[in-house]
Every structure is written in C-alpha cells, then in structure tokens.
Design an enzyme around this catalytic site. Structure first.
Site, PDB file in Angstrom:
ATOM      1  N   SER A  62     -12.078 -22.457   8.370  1.00  0.00           N
ATOM      2  CA  SER A  62     -11.215 -23.580   7.971  1.00  0.00           C
ATOM      3  C   SER A  62      -9.829 -23.164   7.516  1.00  0.00           C
ATOM      4  O   SER A  62      -8.944 -24.011   7.399  1.00  0.00           O
ATOM      5  CB  SER A  62     -11.878 -24.364   6.838  1.00  0.00           C
ATOM      6  OG  SER A  62     -12.919 -25.125   7.364  1.00  0.00           O
ATOM      7  N   LYS A  65      -7.007 -24.367   9.546  1.00  0.00           N
ATOM      8  CA  LYS A  65      -6.616 -25.788   9.636  1.00  0.00           C
ATOM      9  C   LYS A  65      -5.169 -26.076   9.233  1.00  0.00           C
ATOM     10  O   LYS A  65      -4.463 -26.786   9.952  1.00  0.00           O
ATOM     11  CB  LYS A  65      -7.589 -26.645   8.809  1.00  0.00           C
ATOM     12  CG  LYS A  65      -9.010 -26.669   9.396  1.00  0.00           C
ATOM     13  CD  LYS A  65      -9.980 -27.345   8.438  1.00  0.00           C
ATOM     14  CE  LYS A  65     -11.396 -27.382   8.989  1.00  0.00           C
ATOM     15  NZ  LYS A  65     -12.364 -27.878   7.997  1.00  0.00           N
ATOM     16  N   TYR A 187     -11.086 -26.188  18.807  1.00  0.00           N
ATOM     17  CA  TYR A 187     -11.294 -26.146  17.352  1.00  0.00           C
ATOM     18  C   TYR A 187     -12.246 -25.000  16.997  1.00  0.00           C
ATOM     19  O   TYR A 187     -11.971 -24.198  16.090  1.00  0.00           O
ATOM     20  CB  TYR A 187     -11.838 -27.495  16.856  1.00  0.00           C
ATOM     21  CG  TYR A 187     -12.341 -27.437  15.429  1.00  0.00           C
ATOM     22  CD1 TYR A 187     -11.447 -27.347  14.355  1.00  0.00           C
ATOM     23  CD2 TYR A 187     -13.720 -27.433  15.161  1.00  0.00           C
ATOM     24  CE1 TYR A 187     -11.905 -27.258  13.056  1.00  0.00           C
ATOM     25  CE2 TYR A 187     -14.181 -27.351  13.860  1.00  0.00           C
ATOM     26  CZ  TYR A 187     -13.281 -27.255  12.808  1.00  0.00           C
ATOM     27  OH  TYR A 187     -13.736 -27.157  11.519  1.00  0.00           O
ATOM     28  N   TYR A 239     -11.601 -29.003  -0.448  1.00  0.00           N
ATOM     29  CA  TYR A 239     -12.593 -30.088  -0.266  1.00  0.00           C
ATOM     30  C   TYR A 239     -12.898 -30.791  -1.572  1.00  0.00           C
ATOM     31  O   TYR A 239     -11.986 -31.127  -2.321  1.00  0.00           O
ATOM     32  CB  TYR A 239     -13.871 -29.553   0.393  1.00  0.00           C
ATOM     33  CG  TYR A 239     -13.556 -28.723   1.596  1.00  0.00           C
ATOM     34  CD1 TYR A 239     -13.011 -29.318   2.732  1.00  0.00           C
ATOM     35  CD2 TYR A 239     -13.742 -27.355   1.593  1.00  0.00           C
ATOM     36  CE1 TYR A 239     -12.670 -28.568   3.832  1.00  0.00           C
ATOM     37  CE2 TYR A 239     -13.405 -26.592   2.698  1.00  0.00           C
ATOM     38  CZ  TYR A 239     -12.875 -27.203   3.809  1.00  0.00           C
ATOM     39  OH  TYR A 239     -12.526 -26.463   4.882  1.00  0.00           O
ATOM     40  N   VAL A 257     -15.403 -20.971   5.489  1.00  0.00           N
ATOM     41  CA  VAL A 257     -16.782 -20.493   5.298  1.00  0.00           C
ATOM     42  C   VAL A 257     -16.968 -19.031   5.727  1.00  0.00           C
ATOM     43  O   VAL A 257     -18.006 -18.438   5.485  1.00  0.00           O
ATOM     44  CB  VAL A 257     -17.829 -21.385   6.019  1.00  0.00           C
ATOM     45  CG1 VAL A 257     -17.961 -22.727   5.352  1.00  0.00           C
ATOM     46  CG2 VAL A 257     -17.510 -21.518   7.503  1.00  0.00           C
TER      47      VAL A 257
HETATM   48  O1  DON Z   1     -16.172 -26.630  11.187  1.00  0.00           O
HETATM   49  C1  DON Z   1     -16.866 -25.706  10.813  1.00  0.00           C
HETATM   50  O2  DON Z   1     -18.050 -25.873  10.575  1.00  0.00           O
HETATM   51  C2  DON Z   1     -16.327 -24.296  10.579  1.00  0.00           C
HETATM   52  N1  DON Z   1     -16.001 -23.665  11.790  1.00  0.00           N
HETATM   53  C3  DON Z   1     -15.239 -24.303   9.606  1.00  0.00           C
HETATM   54  C4  DON Z   1     -15.673 -24.917   8.345  1.00  0.00           C
HETATM   55  C5  DON Z   1     -15.155 -24.232   7.138  1.00  0.00           C
HETATM   56  O3  DON Z   1     -14.681 -23.131   7.152  1.00  0.00           O
HETATM   57  C6  DON Z   1     -15.336 -24.962   5.887  1.00  0.00           C
HETATM   58  N2  DON Z   1     -14.766 -24.275   4.791  1.00  0.00           N
HETATM   59  N3  DON Z   1     -15.124 -24.003   3.726  1.00  0.00           N
END
Ligand code: DON
Length: 596
Positions: A62, A65, A187, A239, A257
């Site tokens: 993320s 983003k 994405y 978040y 993540v």
């Molecule tokens: O969209 C997803 O599930 C991941 N590729 C990215 C999500 C993410 O990193 C959330 N962050 N804490």
C-alpha cells in the site's frame, strides 16, 4: 548526535519482543524473515542515517498508493480525480468496501478501492505502458531503478479475491469504465514493486522536498501536487489508525502490509521503517512505535514546527541611517539627512510565506514614501508571499510611491514577474538599489543631480576658506585628467597627494583574499579622495580607479606641512575633514544599530 540517538533506538528495538504477525492473506508475504528491522532517516538535502537491515528488499504494497495517486492528479488535474475518488477518511480497514452510496465513489485513494480507481485512471491513459510508467515514476522518487517481485505479484493475483470483488463493484458504478482485470492486475503489480528501506526513505524525502529527488535533482511530481498527496497520507494513510497516528506522531505517513511505514515531514525529512510483523490493522508494529519515538525525540510533529517569524526582517533601516557607497555633494547629503527617514530598506531572510510577509508588512510605517526590499537572504518564497508582494507593489505604484525589490533572481518571484511581464528593477546589488532610491528621493524633493564640474570654491573640504586663502592655495595645486579605468591611486603606494575631484566619477576599490574586487565608495564631484593620509601618512589602503573621464586638482601634503603661509588653510581643511569623518562615523554607527 542524531546518528547516536537513532542507533540507540534501533538497538533498543532490535532486542524488543514483537507480538505482531506476518501478513498471510498473500501467502508469499508470510515467507519473509520476521526479525528484519531497518530504519532510515533522509533529510531534504539528501543526507541519510541508516540502521539495521536497510538493504533488505520488501514489496511496497500500500505504500505505492500515494505515489500512484500523485500520478493520477498530475495527469488529470485535481477536480477530475475528485470526481472518481473522494478524500474523506473512511475510518475503516484498508480492504473495506467504503464507497459512497449512489455514486460508488471510493472514500479516499489510500484504501484499496480508491487506489484501484487511481491505478485505473493511469491505465485508461497508458494501457500497455502503464506498468513502465508507474515503475519509472517510483524509480524517480527512489533515485534508482526499481523492479517487480514476480512471486509476490503471482501470489496476490491468485488470492486477491476481495480486491477483485472491489474492482467489480467499481465497474458496476462506472468508476472503472471498461474492464476490470487489466487495471486490477496493474494494482497488484504496483503493490509488488520491490524496494529497500534506503530507497523508500529517499522516496519520502522526495515528497518532503517538494517533489524533487534530493539526490538526483530529478522531479518526480509537480510541487503544487505535493500538498494533495501529503494531505491524504495525513488523513487516511494509516487506515483506521489515521486519527490516532496524526494526533500522536503528527506526520503524513503510509503503511503497507509488506511491513514498511513511510513518514514525511514536509520541507525537512522522511523516515522509513521496515519491520514485517503487523498489528491487527495492518500496520507494522515496530514501524508505528519507532516513528512515534523519533517524532517525540526530535519534536517532529507537524503542528509543533517552529516558526522563525521574528527573524524574517534581518535588517531594517532608512536612507537617513544607511546610504549607498556614493559620496554626493553637501546639498544632497543634507536633503538625504532631512528626508531619508521616509525611505525604508528592509532586508528579509529565510522562507517567505504569508506569516513572514504579514510580519514585515506590519513594520512598514504609514509615512513611508519609498521601500526597498532586499531578498538576497531569502531561501524560498511560496505563492502566498508572492501574491502579497505583488499586491504591495501595486499599492505603492498606485499611490505614486517608490517600490524596489532587489536580488530576487533565485526565487520563483523572478519567474512570476517575467511571466506577468512586470517591469521591476532588478539591481546588481543592494547598494545599487539604495543609490537609485536616494536619487529618486532627492528628485521627489526637487533636487536633480547635474553631475557638473565642481570648482575649487565649492569643494567640500575647502568649505570656509576666504577668497584670499583660495587664491593662495591655487598656487600650490596641480591639475590632472584621467580616462576611464585609469588607476589614479595604487594600493600600497606611499601617500603624497590629496585629490579634489572636479568632474567625473572615481571608485575606491579593494580586493578580497581570493582576488575579488569590491567597491568601498564611489566619489562624485565636489568630494576629495586620498585625504586620509593627511592624518596618518600611511601607505594607500585601496585603489582609486576612474569610472569616467575625470578631472581633479591635486596637492602635495608636504606643502601643507611646510609652508607657513598655508597653516591657516591646513587648519580649515583638517576641521572640514574632521567634520566629514565624524559624520561618516555617525552614519556607520546608526547603520550598525539598525541590525535587528
Ligand atoms: O491490496 C492489498 O491487499 C495489498 N496488495 C496492499 C494492502 C496493504 O498494503 C494494506 N496496508 N497496510
């Protein structure tokens, strides 16, 4: 010291127990070494403090983003992007389906729904080239070529059912216009870009440095879009932990993540932490705690940023207390003494913003008829300051007052003036501007400098001499003429003569240790030069160079010392010299006292 403090923090966390968990909803992410810990702080001038596993690669997830969101607003403009993606914190988890009822517009670009919508906007423009575009942009932020982690991409692609559902919902609401799979795959790919902590911190420093990578000097994003990216990071980057984060840490940030957190202090620095064990909200446990500790220790909270307002005006003086290097005639000197207090010189410094401009503008007195602003010590100028200065210039012009700005070529002011075709005078240096302001003040009060020859009778140093004394003196004088650039007096030579300048202009010049020439004074007709040696008989301390065609009377010191008949004249000359020196000393003292 900074290094020591950060190292202690790193060592403390190195030993600490961590009860977080690896992200396992993407199977490949569960394979990383949970004990890795890297901390990098990068300043906006590109200096890095690195501790621990700062070369270890992980995927952006993320953290990608905000960078892709920046691309979308740069390509489409803010309003077009706002039509598709809002900027309201959802207060929900990253994978929440937080869409506005009716329009289906995602709440913000930091949750998955908004990020997929942003990636789709890039995909709509570039299709097959989208990945290259994204990778090139993030590589510009990082200052080195970044690559994809194919395994993580495959793993997420195979298991990203929830994101697929979100993308289909977006398609249902026409936020995704044509198809779902290709933009969704983009994405997944942007999330799988590999970086290390070192590179990530440079990406943050680029955001902190108005979009310019501090190491390569390359522009990753237009400066005007940086506030848009940083504000969504501040309100939505963590978040459902965003509120508490900005309250406690006070830095725009983004977590992923993959285990990374990137925090940015605009205009100053960035902090990147990599530690893959996550809390239940998907934020790195150590990442949160380490950023919190660094922000507390160094007092980095955005709303605590010190404002050096008092120092905005480095120096303020008037033409009564500060003069150009031009020595003028007695009448002009007297008028400058009388009216000089209405003409103000302000030397500003530091960062010009609303706050600093508001402060200096309050210090402009109501009866000020001329204002010179020197910006040579200003580092930056934002649009708020630019608008205020343009307004100030217009107000001065409309009321028939004089307004000069000097030494502004290094600021965006210069470009703005050029663009708007404003005709502001830009002087070589402050002294030039002061000279110009003196001349316009004198003209305002009916004096015009004719630059005509000044006969002996009107020479400043010969004030008070009777006609008989003048005739006596004339017998001892010689007459010289010089061409421009002639060296009339050579530094280091022995002093034998006193000079009365009849016509033209000479400058007193010296050189610095590195051989740069600088001007100490400019002498106009009616003034003398080489007169100091009359008092101390020292060697010449500077060069005197003709600036124009010059004519002058010269007199041997020796004669004044030896000739009995000149004793009374010598006394008067010495008295005039004493008066001129004490007046110069007073002006210099006032000028020194005007340092704020
Ligand atoms: O969209 C997803 O599930 C991941 N590729 C990215 C999500 C993410 O990193 C959330 N962050 N804490």
């Amino acid at each position: 010291m900074v290094s020591k403090m950060l190292e202690e923090l790193y060592l403390e966390f190195r030993e600490k127990e961590n009860n977080g968990a690896l992200a396992n909803y993407i199977p490949e992410l569960a394979k990383v070494d949970p004990s890795k810990l890297g901390i990098v702080l990068t300043t906006v001038d590109g200096y890095q403090y690195c501790f621990g596993d700062t070369g270890e690669f992980f995927t952006l997830q993320s953290v990608s983003k905000p960078f892709v969101y920046g691309m979308a607003i740069q390509e489409y403009g803010v309003s077009k992007v706002l039509e598709k993606i809002s900027v309201e914190p959802s207060g929900d988890a990253f994978n929440s389906i937080s869409l506005y009822p009716g329009s289906g517009r995602p709440y913000n670009p930091m949750i998955n729904a908004g990020a997929i919508a942003a990636t789709n906007m890039i995909w709509q423009l570039y299709r097959g080239d989208t990945l290259d575009r994204i990778i090139n942009t993030v590589s510009t932020y990082a200052g080195s070529q970044l690559f994809l982690d194919e395994d993580v991409h495959r793993s997420e692609s195979l298991t990203g059912h929830r994101n697929r559902a979100i993308a289909n919902l977006l398609r249902n609401f026409n936020i995704l216009q044509s198809e779902v799979d290709a933009p969704l795959d983009m994405y997944f790919r942007q999330c799988s870009i590999k970086v290390n902590c070192n590179q990530l911190s440079i990406m943050g420093a680029t955001l902190a440095n108005s979009g310019i990578n501090p190491l390569t000097g390359l522009k990753a994003l237009e400066a005007r879009h940086i506030p848009h990216v940083l504000s969504v990071m501040a309100s939505c980057g963590m978040y459902d932990y965003s509120g508490e984060w900005i309250y406690n840490v006070g830095l725009p940030a983004k977590s992923g993540v993959g285990g990374a957190i990137l925090a940015v202090l605009p205009g100053q620095l960035s902090i990147a932490v990599y530690s893959p064990l996550l809390d239940p909200k998907g934020n790195s446990v150590f990442g949160v705690d380490i950023c919190k500790r660094i922000a507390e220790t160094f007092s980095l909270h955005l709303y605590k940023t010190p404002r050096q307002l008092k120092q905005a005006v480095r120096r303020q003086h008037t033409l009564k207390t500060a003069r150009s290097k031009h020595k003028r005639d007695l009448q002009a000197e007297a008028m400058l003494e009388q009216f000089g207090a209405q003409a103000h010189i302000m030397e500003l410094q530091g960062e010009l913003s609303f706050a600093t401009c508001e402060l200096f503008m309050r210090r402009i007195p109501g009866d000020c008829t001329a204002l010179i602003l020197s910006l040579s010590k200003c580092i930056t100028m934002d649009d708020g300051a630019l608008n205020l200065l343009l307004k100030l210039a217009t107000a001065f012009a409309e009321s028939g007052k004089t307004f000069f700005i000097t030494e502004y070529e290094h600021l965006n002011f210069f470009l703005a003036l050029k663009k708007e075709n404003y005709m502001y005078l830009n002087f070589r240096d402050l002294d030039d501007a002061i000279f110009f302001a003196e001349t316009s003040l004198l003209e305002r009060h009916g004096y015009s400098w004719k630059n005509e020859p000044v006969k002996l009778d009107d020479q400043q140093l010969l004030k008070g001499l009777t006609i008989a004394e003048l005739n006596e003196l004339k017998k001892c004088l010689e007459y010289e003429e010089h061409e421009p650039n002639d060296i009339i007096i050579q530094k280091g030579s022995s002093a034998t003569h006193l000079f009365f300048l009849e016509s033209g202009q000479v400058s007193i010049q010296d050189t610095t240790e590195d051989q740069r020439t600088f001007t100490l004074a400019i002498i106009n007709p009616g003034n003398s030069f080489g007169e100091m040696a009359l008092l101390d008989k020292q060697q010449r301390s500077a060069n005197v160079v003709a600036q124009t065609d010059v004519s002058c009377y010269t007199m041997k010191f020796e004669l004044l010392d030896k000739e009995e008949s000149l004793a009374g004249i010598k006394m008067k000359i010495l008295t005039n010299l004493g008066a001129s020196l004490s007046s110069r000393l007073r002006t210099a003292n006032k000028e020194l006292a005007s340092f704020t």
